[in-house]
Design a protein around this motif. Structure first.
Motif, PDB file in Angstrom:
ATOM      1  N   ALA A  20      40.348  63.248 -29.700  1.00 12.24           N
ATOM      2  CA  ALA A  20      40.223  64.575 -29.096  1.00 12.24           C
ATOM      3  C   ALA A  20      41.412  64.881 -28.188  1.00 12.24           C
ATOM      4  O   ALA A  20      41.926  66.007 -28.183  1.00 12.24           O
ATOM      5  N   ALA A  21      41.863  63.884 -27.422  1.00 12.00           N
ATOM      6  CA  ALA A  21      43.027  64.092 -26.556  1.00 12.00           C
ATOM      7  C   ALA A  21      44.284  64.336 -27.382  1.00 12.00           C
ATOM      8  O   ALA A  21      45.109  65.187 -27.043  1.00 12.00           O
ATOM      9  N   VAL A  22      44.416  63.598 -28.490  1.00 11.41           N
ATOM     10  CA  VAL A  22      45.574  63.811 -29.372  1.00 11.41           C
ATOM     11  C   VAL A  22      45.537  65.212 -29.972  1.00 11.41           C
ATOM     12  O   VAL A  22      46.550  65.920 -30.021  1.00 11.41           O
ATOM     13  N   ALA A  23      44.370  65.629 -30.441  1.00 12.35           N
ATOM     14  CA  ALA A  23      44.243  66.979 -31.006  1.00 12.35           C
ATOM     15  C   ALA A  23      44.532  68.051 -29.968  1.00 12.35           C
ATOM     16  O   ALA A  23      45.152  69.077 -30.267  1.00 12.35           O
ATOM     17  N   SER A  24      44.109  67.815 -28.731  1.00 10.11           N
ATOM     18  CA  SER A  24      44.407  68.761 -27.665  1.00 10.11           C
ATOM     19  C   SER A  24      45.905  68.860 -27.410  1.00 10.11           C
ATOM     20  O   SER A  24      46.444  69.949 -27.204  1.00 10.11           O
ATOM     21  N   GLY A  25      46.589  67.708 -27.459  1.00 12.89           N
ATOM     22  CA  GLY A  25      48.039  67.736 -27.290  1.00 12.89           C
ATOM     23  C   GLY A  25      48.735  68.499 -28.396  1.00 12.89           C
ATOM     24  O   GLY A  25      49.691  69.253 -28.150  1.00 12.89           O
ATOM     25  N   LEU A  26      48.257  68.332 -29.632  1.00 13.89           N
ATOM     26  CA  LEU A  26      48.844  69.082 -30.748  1.00 13.89           C
ATOM     27  C   LEU A  26      48.598  70.576 -30.585  1.00 13.89           C
ATOM     28  O   LEU A  26      49.468  71.395 -30.887  1.00 13.89           O
ATOM     29  N   ALA A  27      47.405  70.943 -30.120  1.00 15.25           N
ATOM     30  CA  ALA A  27      47.102  72.355 -29.933  1.00 15.25           C
ATOM     31  C   ALA A  27      47.929  72.977 -28.812  1.00 15.25           C
ATOM     32  O   ALA A  27      48.210  74.184 -28.827  1.00 15.25           O
ATOM     33  N   MET A  28      48.326  72.158 -27.824  1.00 13.15           N
ATOM     34  CA  MET A  28      49.130  72.669 -26.712  1.00 13.15           C
ATOM     35  C   MET A  28      50.600  72.792 -27.071  1.00 13.15           C
ATOM     36  O   MET A  28      51.378  73.344 -26.298  1.00 13.15           O
ATOM     37  N   GLY A  29      51.000  72.282 -28.246  1.00 13.42           N
ATOM     38  CA  GLY A  29      52.399  72.332 -28.640  1.00 13.42           C
ATOM     39  C   GLY A  29      52.999  73.723 -28.628  1.00 13.42           C
ATOM     40  O   GLY A  29      54.085  73.937 -28.072  1.00 13.42           O
ATOM     41  N   PRO A  30      52.335  74.733 -29.235  1.00 11.04           N
ATOM     42  CA  PRO A  30      52.927  76.076 -29.224  1.00 11.04           C
ATOM     43  C   PRO A  30      53.174  76.643 -27.836  1.00 11.04           C
ATOM     44  O   PRO A  30      54.113  77.414 -27.634  1.00 11.04           O
ATOM     45  N   SER A  31      52.326  76.287 -26.866  1.00  8.66           N
ATOM     46  CA  SER A  31      52.538  76.805 -25.509  1.00  8.66           C
ATOM     47  C   SER A  31      53.812  76.252 -24.883  1.00  8.66           C
ATOM     48  O   SER A  31      54.399  76.870 -23.991  1.00  8.66           O
ATOM     49  N   GLU A  32      54.261  75.052 -25.345  1.00  4.33           N
ATOM     50  CA  GLU A  32      55.479  74.463 -24.805  1.00  4.33           C
ATOM     51  C   GLU A  32      56.712  75.259 -25.236  1.00  4.33           C
ATOM     52  O   GLU A  32      57.721  75.285 -24.536  1.00  4.33           O
ATOM     53  N   THR A  33      56.660  75.868 -26.415  1.00 10.79           N
ATOM     54  CA  THR A  33      57.801  76.640 -26.918  1.00 10.79           C
ATOM     55  C   THR A  33      57.702  78.117 -26.574  1.00 10.79           C
ATOM     56  O   THR A  33      58.548  78.902 -27.013  1.00 10.79           O
ATOM     57  N   ALA A  34      56.683  78.507 -25.820  1.00  8.84           N
ATOM     58  CA  ALA A  34      56.538  79.911 -25.458  1.00  8.84           C
ATOM     59  C   ALA A  34      57.376  80.289 -24.244  1.00  8.84           C
ATOM     60  O   ALA A  34      57.513  81.473 -23.930  1.00  8.84           O
ATOM     61  N   GLY A  35      57.938  79.304 -23.555  1.00 15.18           N
ATOM     62  CA  GLY A  35      58.781  79.593 -22.407  1.00 15.18           C
ATOM     63  C   GLY A  35      58.032  80.072 -21.180  1.00 15.18           C
ATOM     64  O   GLY A  35      58.602  80.768 -20.332  1.00 15.18           O
ATOM     65  N   GLU A  36      56.748  79.704 -21.053  1.00 17.23           N
ATOM     66  CA  GLU A  36      55.949  80.176 -19.927  1.00 17.23           C
ATOM     67  C   GLU A  36      55.994  79.234 -18.730  1.00 17.23           C
ATOM     68  O   GLU A  36      55.498  79.576 -17.667  1.00 17.23           O
ATOM     69  N   VAL A  37      56.565  78.046 -18.917  1.00 13.87           N
ATOM     70  CA  VAL A  37      56.605  77.059 -17.831  1.00 13.87           C
ATOM     71  C   VAL A  37      57.936  77.177 -17.099  1.00 13.87           C
ATOM     72  O   VAL A  37      59.004  77.210 -17.721  1.00 13.87           O
ATOM     73  N   GLY A  38      57.884  77.254 -15.771  1.00 16.07           N
ATOM     74  CA  GLY A  38      59.096  77.349 -14.969  1.00 16.07           C
ATOM     75  C   GLY A  38      59.877  76.051 -14.957  1.00 16.07           C
ATOM     76  O   GLY A  38      59.349  74.982 -15.282  1.00 16.07           O
ATOM     77  N   ALA A  39      61.162  76.155 -14.559  1.00 17.71           N
ATOM     78  CA  ALA A  39      62.038  74.977 -14.585  1.00 17.71           C
ATOM     79  C   ALA A  39      61.551  73.901 -13.616  1.00 17.71           C
ATOM     80  O   ALA A  39      61.466  72.715 -13.975  1.00 17.71           O
ATOM     81  N   ILE A  40      61.232  74.294 -12.385  1.00 14.17           N
ATOM     82  CA  ILE A  40      60.782  73.308 -11.389  1.00 14.17           C
ATOM     83  C   ILE A  40      59.470  72.677 -11.824  1.00 14.17           C
ATOM     84  O   ILE A  40      59.262  71.460 -11.699  1.00 14.17           O
ATOM     85  N   THR A  41      58.558  73.502 -12.351  1.00 13.21           N
ATOM     86  CA  THR A  41      57.289  72.970 -12.835  1.00 13.21           C
ATOM     87  C   THR A  41      57.508  71.971 -13.962  1.00 13.21           C
ATOM     88  O   THR A  41      56.862  70.915 -14.023  1.00 13.21           O
ATOM     89  N   GLY A  42      58.437  72.290 -14.873  1.00 11.16           N
ATOM     90  CA  GLY A  42      58.720  71.376 -15.970  1.00 11.16           C
ATOM     91  C   GLY A  42      59.261  70.040 -15.498  1.00 11.16           C
ATOM     92  O   GLY A  42      58.864  68.982 -15.993  1.00 11.16           O
ATOM     93  N   ILE A  43      60.172  70.081 -14.516  1.00  8.06           N
ATOM     94  CA  ILE A  43      60.741  68.845 -13.994  1.00  8.06           C
ATOM     95  C   ILE A  43      59.671  68.003 -13.308  1.00  8.06           C
ATOM     96  O   ILE A  43      59.560  66.790 -13.532  1.00  8.06           O
ATOM     97  N   ARG A  44      58.869  68.639 -12.467  1.00 10.33           N
ATOM     98  CA  ARG A  44      57.830  67.896 -11.758  1.00 10.33           C
ATOM     99  C   ARG A  44      56.768  67.369 -12.716  1.00 10.33           C
ATOM    100  O   ARG A  44      56.283  66.241 -12.566  1.00 10.33           O
ATOM    101  N   ARG A  45      56.414  68.175 -13.702  1.00 13.83           N
ATOM    102  CA  ARG A  45      55.397  67.740 -14.653  1.00 13.83           C
ATOM    103  C   ARG A  45      55.885  66.531 -15.442  1.00 13.83           C
ATOM    104  O   ARG A  45      55.121  65.581 -15.683  1.00 13.83           O
ATOM    105  N   THR A  46      57.137  66.554 -15.875  1.00 11.62           N
ATOM    106  CA  THR A  46      57.683  65.420 -16.616  1.00 11.62           C
ATOM    107  C   THR A  46      57.651  64.152 -15.770  1.00 11.62           C
ATOM    108  O   THR A  46      57.290  63.072 -16.245  1.00 11.62           O
ATOM    109  N   THR A  47      58.031  64.291 -14.492  1.00  9.93           N
ATOM    110  CA  THR A  47      58.012  63.136 -13.600  1.00  9.93           C
ATOM    111  C   THR A  47      56.604  62.590 -13.428  1.00  9.93           C
ATOM    112  O   THR A  47      56.374  61.365 -13.485  1.00  9.93           O
ATOM    113  N   ILE A  48      55.640  63.484 -13.247  1.00  9.52           N
ATOM    114  CA  ILE A  48      54.252  63.053 -13.049  1.00  9.52           C
ATOM    115  C   ILE A  48      53.725  62.354 -14.293  1.00  9.52           C
ATOM    116  O   ILE A  48      53.104  61.283 -14.216  1.00  9.52           O
TER     117      ILE A  48
END
Length: 317
Positions: A20-48
């Motif tokens: 279920a977690a893997v399927a959720s990650g696949l479903a979240m893939g399109p949101s990653e390419t939508a450009g809705e995440v800010g630069a600072i948020t992306g950097i902090r999220r990657t670190t976390i």
């Protein structure tokens, strides 16, 4: 939080939380390419996420080590209950599972290569068995295998112990360790003197994307400059600022459109510039820290400036 919610919901419905977690990650893939995440948020999220992944991988193997004595005794008892008095049968089970997995992976890789050669029109070519074997042995098992087997419940719905749980976890652990050992020994031997086929280069397509992105940036700056400078007394400042920004993008476009010889020279130039830039950034960081140590600047400002140099240095690593 979506993968965590999917995991909990799946476990509540008696389904596989891992899948279920893997399927959720696949479903979240399109949101990653939508450009809705800010630069600072992306950097902090990657670190976390890197921190969480590192900690989770360590924790799962620590938990396994703590349970190993009990798992071993439980697995031996299960094996003895089916008539095998010698606990070395466990090692035979582990070896048999690894051999089965290696054979299946070898056949799958061989079939994939054969279909690829068939589509390319090379019907008579046979895949190099050493490359196929290397790809088969490099498929080691790890935390995902262990996480999946550790999700087996401790007890059934009627309260009785889950059958052969210790044996399943012990076999998974044995498969992981054996696959790591086999890969560490066999891969250097298989890859020694092996000439790998050339991989298709994506540089041309990457350059085309970078050029298109730079042209879009130039067009956006031109539109913004006209809109911002219209009717203002200091319009020349906007024109000058826009020219400087557009010059950077035009230089990037010219570099990406250069010939092969120019590209080689450009790459050498970029390597030299990167080395010099790294030296400059380290000198910046050392000077900032010197000011902070001498109490000539506050710690908050020093941390901010060091963070900026860290981000800049990360671009050149």
């Amino acid at each position: 939080m979506s993968p965590f919610g999917s995991y909990l919901l799946a476990e509540h419905l008696h389904c596989s939380g891992i899948l279920a977690a893997v399927a959720s990650g696949l479903a979240m893939g399109p949101s990653e390419t939508a450009g809705e995440v800010g630069a600072i948020t992306g950097i902090r999220r990657t670190t976390i996420w890197d921190t969480i992944q590192f900690a989770a991988n360590g924790i799962i193997f620590v938990l396994l080590g703590e349970q190993l004595p009990e798992l071993l005794s439980g697995a031996v008892a299960i094996v003895q209950s089916i008539g095998h008095r010698d606990p070395w049968w466990l090692a035979l089970y582990v070896v048999a599972i690894n051999v089965g997995l290696a054979v299946l992976r070898f056949l799958w890789v061989w079939l994939s290569f054969s279909l690829t050669l068939f589509r390319q029109g090379h019907w008579r070519r046979v895949p190099n068995w050493r490359i196929v074997a290397a790809m088969s042995f490099c498929g080691v098992r790890g935390a995902t295998t262990l996480a999946g087997v550790l999700t087996l419940p401790l007890a059934m719905s009627d309260g009785s112990a889950f059958p052969s749980r210790e044996l399943a976890i012990f076999l998974a652990m044995g498969v992981i360790i054996t696959s790591l050992i086999v890969a560490s020994i066999d891969l250097p031997l298989l890859l020694r003197g092996l000439s790998l086929p050339p991989e298709p280069s994506h540089l041309a397509k990457e350059n085309a994307v970078r050029i298109a992105a730079a042209e879009a940036a130039v067009a956006a700056v031109q539109r913004a400059e006209h809109a911002m400078a219209e009717g203002r007394a200091d319009a020349d400042l906007y024109v000058a600022a826009a020219s400087r920004v557009m010059d950077l993008y035009r230089q990037r476009i010219e570099l990406r459109q250069s010939s092969t010889d120019e590209a080689v020279s450009r790459d050498r130039l970029e390597r030299i510039k990167r080395e010099l830039r790294m030296i400059a950034l380290r000198a910046e960081r050392a000077e900032i820290l010197r000011w902070a140590q001498n109490l000539q600047i506050g710690s908050e400002a020093a941390i901010k400036m060091v963070r900026e140099t860290d981000l800049m240095e990360a671009r050149y690593i």
